[in-house]
Enzyme design. Structure first.
Site, PDB file in Angstrom:
ATOM      1  N   ALA A   1       0.827  -1.215   0.000  1.00 39.60           N
ATOM      2  CA  ALA A   1       0.000   0.000   0.000  1.00 39.60           C
ATOM      3  C   ALA A   1       0.859   1.261   0.000  1.00 39.60           C
ATOM      4  CB  ALA A   1      -0.917  -0.003   1.220  1.00 39.60           C
ATOM      5  N   ALA A   2       1.937   1.266   0.778  1.00 40.53           N
ATOM      6  CA  ALA A   2       2.753   2.480   0.881  1.00 40.53           C
ATOM      7  C   ALA A   2       3.532   2.722  -0.413  1.00 40.53           C
ATOM      8  CB  ALA A   2       3.715   2.369   2.071  1.00 40.53           C
TER       9      ALA A   2
ATOM     10  N   THR B   1       0.041  -6.074   2.853  1.00 43.41           N
ATOM     11  CA  THR B   1      -1.150  -5.368   2.372  1.00 43.41           C
ATOM     12  C   THR B   1      -2.225  -6.335   1.891  1.00 43.41           C
ATOM     13  OG1 THR B   1       0.133  -3.420   1.809  1.00 43.41           O
ATOM     14  CG2 THR B   1      -1.963  -3.686   0.655  1.00 43.41           C
TER      15      THR B   1
ATOM     16  N   GLU C   1     -14.006  -2.065  15.319  1.00 49.44           N
ATOM     17  CA  GLU C   1     -12.905  -2.873  15.856  1.00 49.44           C
ATOM     18  C   GLU C   1     -12.512  -2.325  17.221  1.00 49.44           C
ATOM     19  OE1 GLU C   1     -10.685  -4.744  12.040  1.00 49.44           O
ATOM     20  OE2 GLU C   1     -10.050  -2.737  12.516  1.00 49.44           O
TER      21      GLU C   1
ATOM     22  N   HIS D   1      -1.440  -9.592  17.926  1.00 46.96           N
ATOM     23  CA  HIS D   1      -2.888  -9.633  17.691  1.00 46.96           C
ATOM     24  C   HIS D   1      -3.471 -10.702  18.607  1.00 46.96           C
ATOM     25  CE1 HIS D   1      -6.751  -9.800  15.690  1.00 46.96           C
ATOM     26  NE2 HIS D   1      -6.397  -8.788  14.914  1.00 46.96           N
TER      27      HIS D   1
ATOM     28  N   ARG E   1      -5.957  -3.651  21.525  1.00 39.62           N
ATOM     29  CA  ARG E   1      -5.334  -4.939  21.243  1.00 39.62           C
ATOM     30  C   ARG E   1      -4.335  -5.432  22.294  1.00 39.62           C
ATOM     31  NH1 ARG E   1      -4.040  -4.676  14.983  1.00 39.62           N
ATOM     32  NH2 ARG E   1      -6.264  -4.809  14.610  1.00 39.62           N
TER      33      ARG E   1
ATOM     34  N   HIS F   1       1.865  -9.300  15.174  1.00 39.00           N
ATOM     35  CA  HIS F   1       0.992  -8.832  14.084  1.00 39.00           C
ATOM     36  C   HIS F   1       1.512  -7.589  13.373  1.00 39.00           C
ATOM     37  CE1 HIS F   1      -2.721  -8.191  11.919  1.00 39.00           C
ATOM     38  NE2 HIS F   1      -2.886  -7.001  12.449  1.00 39.00           N
TER      39      HIS F   1
ATOM     40  N   ARG G   1      -0.655   0.355  18.090  1.00 44.89           N
ATOM     41  CA  ARG G   1      -1.448   0.840  16.945  1.00 44.89           C
ATOM     42  C   ARG G   1      -2.929   0.537  17.131  1.00 44.89           C
ATOM     43  NH1 ARG G   1      -3.337  -1.588  12.134  1.00 44.89           N
ATOM     44  NH2 ARG G   1      -2.219  -3.544  12.531  1.00 44.89           N
TER      45      ARG G   1
ATOM     46  N   SER H   1      -3.304   1.293  10.067  1.00 42.67           N
ATOM     47  CA  SER H   1      -2.021   1.059   9.406  1.00 42.67           C
ATOM     48  C   SER H   1      -2.081   1.291   7.904  1.00 42.67           C
ATOM     49  CB  SER H   1      -1.559  -0.365   9.686  1.00 42.67           C
ATOM     50  OG  SER H   1      -0.518  -0.687   8.832  1.00 42.67           O
TER      51      SER H   1
HETATM   52  P1  FAD Z   1       3.773  -4.393   2.765  1.00 39.70           P
HETATM   53  O1  FAD Z   1       2.392  -4.428   2.240  1.00 39.70           O
HETATM   54  O2  FAD Z   1       4.159  -5.439   3.741  1.00 39.70           O
HETATM   55  O3  FAD Z   1       4.719  -4.462   1.502  1.00 39.70           O
HETATM   56  C1  FAD Z   1       6.114  -4.569   1.662  1.00 39.70           C
HETATM   57  C2  FAD Z   1       6.725  -4.600   0.285  1.00 39.70           C
HETATM   58  O4  FAD Z   1       8.141  -4.514   0.386  1.00 39.70           O
HETATM   59  C3  FAD Z   1       6.438  -5.873  -0.498  1.00 39.70           C
HETATM   60  O5  FAD Z   1       6.197  -5.568  -1.847  1.00 39.70           O
HETATM   61  C4  FAD Z   1       7.734  -6.655  -0.378  1.00 39.70           C
HETATM   62  O6  FAD Z   1       7.954  -7.536  -1.455  1.00 39.70           O
HETATM   63  C5  FAD Z   1       8.736  -5.515  -0.394  1.00 39.70           C
HETATM   64  N1  FAD Z   1      10.028  -5.847   0.202  1.00 39.70           N
HETATM   65  C6  FAD Z   1      10.295  -6.272   1.457  1.00 39.70           C
HETATM   66  N2  FAD Z   1      11.621  -6.482   1.600  1.00 39.70           N
HETATM   67  C7  FAD Z   1      12.187  -6.191   0.406  1.00 39.70           C
HETATM   68  C8  FAD Z   1      13.494  -6.242  -0.089  1.00 39.70           C
HETATM   69  N3  FAD Z   1      14.540  -6.643   0.654  1.00 39.70           N
HETATM   70  N4  FAD Z   1      13.718  -5.886  -1.372  1.00 39.70           N
HETATM   71  C9  FAD Z   1      12.679  -5.500  -2.191  1.00 39.70           C
HETATM   72  N5  FAD Z   1      11.432  -5.421  -1.756  1.00 39.70           N
HETATM   73  C10 FAD Z   1      11.175  -5.774  -0.474  1.00 39.70           C
HETATM   74  N6  FAD Z   1      -3.828  -2.917   8.696  1.00 39.70           N
HETATM   75  C11 FAD Z   1      -4.964  -2.193   8.589  1.00 39.70           C
HETATM   76  O7  FAD Z   1      -4.921  -0.965   8.585  1.00 39.70           O
HETATM   77  N7  FAD Z   1      -6.173  -2.829   8.491  1.00 39.70           N
HETATM   78  C12 FAD Z   1      -6.287  -4.185   8.504  1.00 39.70           C
HETATM   79  O8  FAD Z   1      -7.379  -4.715   8.407  1.00 39.70           O
HETATM   80  C13 FAD Z   1      -5.105  -4.959   8.627  1.00 39.70           C
HETATM   81  N8  FAD Z   1      -5.167  -6.316   8.678  1.00 39.70           N
HETATM   82  C14 FAD Z   1      -3.997  -7.027   8.684  1.00 39.70           C
HETATM   83  C15 FAD Z   1      -4.062  -8.429   8.633  1.00 39.70           C
HETATM   84  C16 FAD Z   1      -2.889  -9.164   8.581  1.00 39.70           C
HETATM   85  C17 FAD Z   1      -2.961 -10.661   8.521  1.00 39.70           C
HETATM   86  C18 FAD Z   1      -1.645  -8.507   8.610  1.00 39.70           C
HETATM   87  C19 FAD Z   1      -0.359  -9.284   8.561  1.00 39.70           C
HETATM   88  C20 FAD Z   1      -1.577  -7.122   8.690  1.00 39.70           C
HETATM   89  C21 FAD Z   1      -2.750  -6.381   8.729  1.00 39.70           C
HETATM   90  N9  FAD Z   1      -2.718  -4.989   8.778  1.00 39.70           N
HETATM   91  C22 FAD Z   1      -3.876  -4.273   8.697  1.00 39.70           C
HETATM   92  C23 FAD Z   1      -1.451  -4.279   8.708  1.00 39.70           C
HETATM   93  C24 FAD Z   1      -1.223  -3.802   7.277  1.00 39.70           C
HETATM   94  O9  FAD Z   1      -1.654  -4.796   6.379  1.00 39.70           O
HETATM   95  C25 FAD Z   1       0.243  -3.507   7.011  1.00 39.70           C
HETATM   96  O10 FAD Z   1       0.783  -2.750   8.035  1.00 39.70           O
HETATM   97  C26 FAD Z   1       0.406  -2.753   5.706  1.00 39.70           C
HETATM   98  O11 FAD Z   1      -0.225  -3.447   4.665  1.00 39.70           O
HETATM   99  C27 FAD Z   1       1.865  -2.521   5.389  1.00 39.70           C
HETATM  100  O12 FAD Z   1       1.962  -2.014   4.086  1.00 39.70           O
HETATM  101  P2  FAD Z   1       3.393  -1.611   3.521  1.00 39.70           P
HETATM  102  O13 FAD Z   1       3.146  -1.061   2.172  1.00 39.70           O
HETATM  103  O14 FAD Z   1       4.114  -0.783   4.513  1.00 39.70           O
HETATM  104  O15 FAD Z   1       4.177  -2.992   3.435  1.00 39.70           O
HETATM  105  C1  SIN Z   2      -7.846  -7.201  11.889  1.00 35.37           C
HETATM  106  O1  SIN Z   2      -8.609  -7.295  10.931  1.00 35.37           O
HETATM  107  O2  SIN Z   2      -8.081  -7.619  13.020  1.00 35.37           O
HETATM  108  C2  SIN Z   2      -6.564  -6.510  11.659  1.00 35.37           C
HETATM  109  C3  SIN Z   2      -6.797  -5.080  11.627  1.00 35.37           C
HETATM  110  C4  SIN Z   2      -5.506  -4.359  11.784  1.00 35.37           C
HETATM  111  O3  SIN Z   2      -4.449  -4.973  11.893  1.00 35.37           O
HETATM  112  O4  SIN Z   2      -5.573  -3.142  11.820  1.00 35.37           O
END
Ligand code: FAD
Ligand code: SIN
Length: 528
Positions: A15-16, A43, A113, A237, A285, A346, A381, A386
């Site tokens: 997402a970021a 994500t 939540e 979590h 949490r 988590h 958090r 997130s």
């Molecule tokens: P990520 O989505 O983790 O992406 C990381 C990226 O970096 C990936 O593309 C990966 O391939 C790349 N990368 C990593 N290391 C390297 C490397 N060495 N070289 C090149 N690329 C690399 N948050 C919410 O707000 N709501 C929710 O409902 C929620 N539910 C969740 C449920 C679960 C099961 C989990 C695990 C998390 C949940 N979260 C939720 C948290 C949220 O999903 C994450 O914090 C968020 O998606 C992180 O996004 P990001 O873009 O920072 O990293």
């Molecule tokens: C969940 O759906 O319980 C995860 C939500 C979150 O990590 O923010």
């Protein structure tokens, strides 16, 4: 491969990273790297949704207060306001990208939540992340200014130390990455770099995070000279499925939001009454995770029960189709009986220190998402804040880079990766063994409830392993497993060091030697 023309390098396609890439691509050529598949980050796994103030009964002030209560006073108020006030815009943008959020009579459906005083979570059933990841990827794939390159495991950031004309400075000029298909190390040079490489959840034995959440971004930035903060604030979590085969399947907090209750499977007691009688299962949490952990340890249980079977079956299957189906495949029917659950790591609340403009300490390096510590989450958090942080800081990074663009120098000539002193390893088993060892001692010694003695024990193990891993790293050609092991160890060290520095219990950091909370919250900032 080095010749893909680009102005900005984005490390991470979650997402970021994709939010930053899409905003940058209005005028710049962007190269996005991912380790493994493009959808391999957290994500795609997000279930519950995205928090935003969207209906008349709710206010920014309420969302800000809930975030700061969950964060146990360690949040940065200006950051909290900055993010929460931008949440509705982020949701609008996702709607424009075609994310099919659930609706009720035309309006977005909001679920609830833990820690939220209102229903304010927009969602796509119980698989929000999958829909968000797909929409962002589709938009990026359709954008001629974005090149998506999966299968690139970044090893380290390129800095002034890697210039042909050595400058020794921490100015970042891109990254060295292992091309997973060819085994070659590629130099991706860029005028600006955005780090969006996700969290470090896999440092723990039990985690809801995907396999690649090994803290690579945090470790790379730290090695390059950036500060990291609040790494002791690891979120657990409360409700990960307990199953001997499927070890990291989350049962979303929205199950409790829609009425799910926690029970001790032996006594039958609805035990949250003892821990937080007012908020019960919807307490933040950290409180629910500690309660579950306490019940499990006190009664020698393997798991506790999460039960939503008192709700009509159609209500459960309509709200939680993905979870329902997954559980059925494992022989559990959540419409008829309880789900066995345990706490699991988590979310990484700490990370690379950034400001409101997503700048890190290092010139040329911006960062966003779970690899950062922006001040939003503080000591814990709030649920569904997130993804929101990813959108807001992904945008912020892009905006700041575009504003600074004319003042950024062109990259100098960079030295290629040096492989002259390494050979192929014939001892992969060492990596596997060390990987498991770290995750096990982190779970046992640096988990939900901590003591100084256990933290010191973990610290000693880390020191011993560090020697072994560095020796290995210096002698053998890199593989993704080795890169990850090195980073896991780096992050484990940062977590333990931070935990030992905090002489109080606050939010996610509960340490028996210091059970009280100090009157004033201070960040734990580590300087390389
Ligand atoms: P990520 O989505 O983790 O992406 C990381 C990226 O970096 C990936 O593309 C990966 O391939 C790349 N990368 C990593 N290391 C390297 C490397 N060495 N070289 C090149 N690329 C690399 N948050 C919410 O707000 N709501 C929710 O409902 C929620 N539910 C969740 C449920 C679960 C099961 C989990 C695990 C998390 C949940 N979260 C939720 C948290 C949220 O999903 C994450 O914090 C968020 O998606 C992180 O996004 P990001 O873009 O920072 O990293
Ligand atoms: C969940 O759906 O319980 C995860 C939500 C979150 O990590 O923010």
């Amino acid at each position: 491969m080095t010749d893909i023309p680009h102005d900005v390098l984005v490390i991470g396609s979650g997402a970021a990273g994709l939010t930053a890439a899409l905003a940058l691509a209005e005028t710049k050529k962007v190269l996005v790297l991912a380790k493994g598949r493009l959808d391999s980050g957290s994500t795609a796994w997000a279930q519950g949704g995205i928090a935003a103030v969207l209906h008349a009964g709710d206010t920014f002030d309420d969302h800000i207060r809930d975030t700061m209560v969950a964060g146990a006073g360690l949040n940065d108020r200006a950051t909290v306001e900055y993010v929460i006030e931008r949440a509705p815009q982020s949701i609008d943008r996702l709607c424009e990208l075609g994310v099919p959020f659930n609706r009720e009579e035309g309006d977005l459906h909001l679920t609830r939540e833990g820690g939220h005083s209102h229903r304010r979570i927009v969602h796509v059933n119980d698989a929000t992340g999958w829909a968000v990841q797909a929409a962002l990827l589709k938009a990026a794939e359709d954008n001629p200014n974005i090149t998506l390159l999966p299968g690139q495991s970044c090893i380290d950031l390129v800095t002034g130390r890697n210039q042909v004309d050595y400058s020794g400075s921490g100015r970042v000029w891109g990254a060295y990455a292992l091309d997973e298909a060819s085994g070659e190390v590629v130099t991706h040079v860029a005028r600006a770099t955005v780090l969006a490489a996700g969290g470090a959840g896999r440092v723990y034995l039990f985690s809801t995070s995907p396999r690649g959440a090994t803290g690579d971004g945090i470790a790379m930035a730290w090695r390059a000279g950036a500060r990291v903060s609040n790494m002791e604030m690891m979120q657990f979590h409360p409700t990960c499925l307990y199953n001997l085969e499927v070890k990291n399947f989350l049962i979303t907090e929205a199950v409790r939001g829609e009425g799910g209750r926690l029970f001790n499977p032996v006594t039958g007691e609805r035990y949250m009454e003892q821990y937080d009688p007012e908020r019960m299962e919807l307490a933040p949490r950290d409180i629910v995770a500690r309660a579950n952990d306490d019940q499990i340890k006190r009664y020698g249980l393997d798991y506790v029960h999460l039960d939503i079977s008192h709700q009509p079956a159609e209500f459960v299957t309509e709200h939680f189709p993905t979870i329902h189906e997954k559980l059925l495949s494992l022989g559990i029917d959540m419409t008829r009986g309880p789900i066995p659950v345990v706490p699991a790591q988590h979310y990484t609340c700490g990370g690379v220190k950034i400001g409101l403009d997503a700048k890190t300490d290092l010139p040329g390096l911006w960062a966003a998402g779970e690899c950062t510590e922006s001040g939003l989450h503080g000591a814990n958090r709030l649920a569904s804040n997130s993804l929101l942080e990813c959108f807001v800081f992904g945008e912020a990074a892009a905006r700041d880079i575009l504003e600074c663009w004319d003042r950024l120098d062109d990259p100098p000539e960079i030295l290629p990766w040096d492989e002259s002193r390494v050979t192929d390893s014939d001892e992969e088993v060492v990596i596997k063994q060390n990987w498991t060892e770290i995750r096990r001692f982190m779970w046992n010694y640096v988990g939900i409830v901590r003591t100084t003695k256990r933290l010191e024990r973990a610290g000693n193990r880390i020191d011993m392993l560090r020697q072994e891993v560095e020796e290995y790293y210096g002698s053998f050609r890199v593989t993704t497993d080795l890169i990850e092991l090195r980073n896991l160890l780096e992050c484990a060290g940062l977590i333990v060091k931070s935990a030992l520095k905090r002489h109080e219990s606050r939010g996610l950091h509960f340490i028996m030697d210091y059970p009280e909370t100090d009157p004033i919250g201070r960040d734990t900032v580590l300087v390389p």
